[in-house]
Design a protein around this motif. Structure first.
Motif, short mmCIF file in Angstrom:
data_model
loop_
_atom_site.label_atom_id
_atom_site.label_comp_id
_atom_site.label_asym_id
_atom_site.label_seq_id
_atom_site.Cartn_x
_atom_site.Cartn_y
_atom_site.Cartn_z
N PRO A 81 0.84 -1.21 0.00
CA PRO A 81 0.00 0.00 0.00
C PRO A 81 0.87 1.26 0.00
CG PRO A 81 0.05 -0.98 2.19
CD PRO A 81 0.75 -1.95 1.28
N LYS A 82 0.33 2.30 -0.59
CA LYS A 82 1.03 3.60 -0.58
C LYS A 82 0.99 4.17 0.83
CE LYS A 82 0.50 6.33 -4.11
NZ LYS A 82 1.87 6.44 -4.67
N ALA A 83 2.11 4.72 1.29
CA ALA A 83 2.19 5.28 2.64
C ALA A 83 2.69 6.71 2.57
CB ALA A 83 3.12 4.43 3.51
N ARG A 84 1.87 7.63 3.03
CA ARG A 84 2.26 9.03 3.08
C ARG A 84 1.85 9.61 4.43
NH1 ARG A 84 4.39 7.33 -0.85
NH2 ARG A 84 4.52 8.28 -2.94
N LEU A 85 2.47 10.72 4.80
CA LEU A 85 2.07 11.40 6.02
C LEU A 85 0.63 11.86 5.90
CD1 LEU A 85 5.27 13.55 6.66
CD2 LEU A 85 4.59 11.46 7.88
N ASN A 86 -0.02 12.04 7.04
CA ASN A 86 -1.42 12.48 7.04
C ASN A 86 -1.56 13.85 6.38
OD1 ASN A 86 -2.33 10.21 8.41
ND2 ASN A 86 -1.97 11.14 10.42
N PHE A 87 -2.73 14.09 5.82
CA PHE A 87 -3.02 15.34 5.11
C PHE A 87 -2.65 16.56 5.96
CE2 PHE A 87 -5.71 18.84 3.79
CZ PHE A 87 -5.71 18.76 2.40
N ASP A 88 -3.11 16.59 7.21
CA ASP A 88 -2.89 17.78 8.03
C ASP A 88 -1.45 17.91 8.52
OD1 ASP A 88 -2.90 15.73 9.84
OD2 ASP A 88 -4.55 16.51 11.07
#
Length: 221
Positions: free
Chosen positions: A208-215
């Motif tokens: 799965p793609k993992a990125r920091l949260n939007f906020d």
């Protein structure tokens, strides 16, 4: 809204290919589509301070891979097995000759309504470049930043074309510059990109793609 969601799903599906199927090749029409789009990448003052070296030749790919040694050796198979490899080079000289080519292209495209508007544009660009040229390191950094804008453009276009891509910064820049005589052409290898189709051994395509949260990365101010 449907188009927006479709665009977002494409971005969500994009990933960095870790292993390529050496038997699968990008067809000429798809490659041309990607390269035409790469040519249209944006840059500050439209300076286009780059040249993109494209190869599917096994001997040339071996030369590129030879610049990936030591802790970077894991990148070599990507280059060797991918359908195509592109070296995104940054020009080390942004002289009047290069600027003239840019202005001529703009003129042919019909961007200047009068000769005066072309002269004004030329003066603006020359002033801009002169300011950066006062600090050569700053000029070099600025020029390479434009090349990395083209990199982002390329990665997205490849995904849109259904082609997997890998951006590779792990290589010996001096080795690659020397091997392909880039310095004598006033070019510097900034980043390598492999293009092709993932093999079944590409573990990353199933993760799965993992990125920091939007906020955490987006703030409205």
């Amino acid at each position: 809204m449907a188009t927006l969601m479709s665009n977002l799903s494409i971005v969500q599906s994009r990933y960095t290919c870790k292993a390529y199927d050496p038997t699968k090749r990008i067809d000429d029409a798809t490659l041309d589509h990607i390269l035409q789009a790469l040519r249209l990448a944006p840059s500050s003052i439209n300076i286009q301070p780059w040249q993109f070296l494209v190869t599917a030749n096994d001997d040339t790919k071996a030369i590129i891979a030879s610049s990936m040694t030591g802790s970077d050796a894991h990148n070599a198979p990507k280059v060797l097995n991918a359908s195509h490899t592109i070296i995104l080079c940054t020009r080390t000289q942004l002289d009047d000759d290069h600027l003239d080519k840019v202005l001529d292209a703009e003129s042919r495209a019909g961007r200047f309504r009068t000769p005066d508007s072309k002269t004004a544009r030329q003066n603006l660009c020359q002033n801009y470049l002169s300011e950066y040229a006062k600090t050569p390191a700053k000029l070099s950094q600025w020029a390479e930043q434009q090349t990395f804008i083209a990199l982002g453009h390329l990665l997205l276009v490849a995904e849109l074309a259904g082609v997997q891509a890998t951006s590779i910064g792990g290589f010996d820049q001096n080795l690659l510059n020397d091997a392909l005589n880039l310095n004598s052409q006033n070019l510097n290898a900034s980043v390598v990109v492999t293009l092709g189709y993932a093999s079944d051994d590409d573990f990353n395509k199933a993760l799965p793609k993992a990125r920091l949260n939007f906020d955490e990365v987006i703030r409205f101010i």
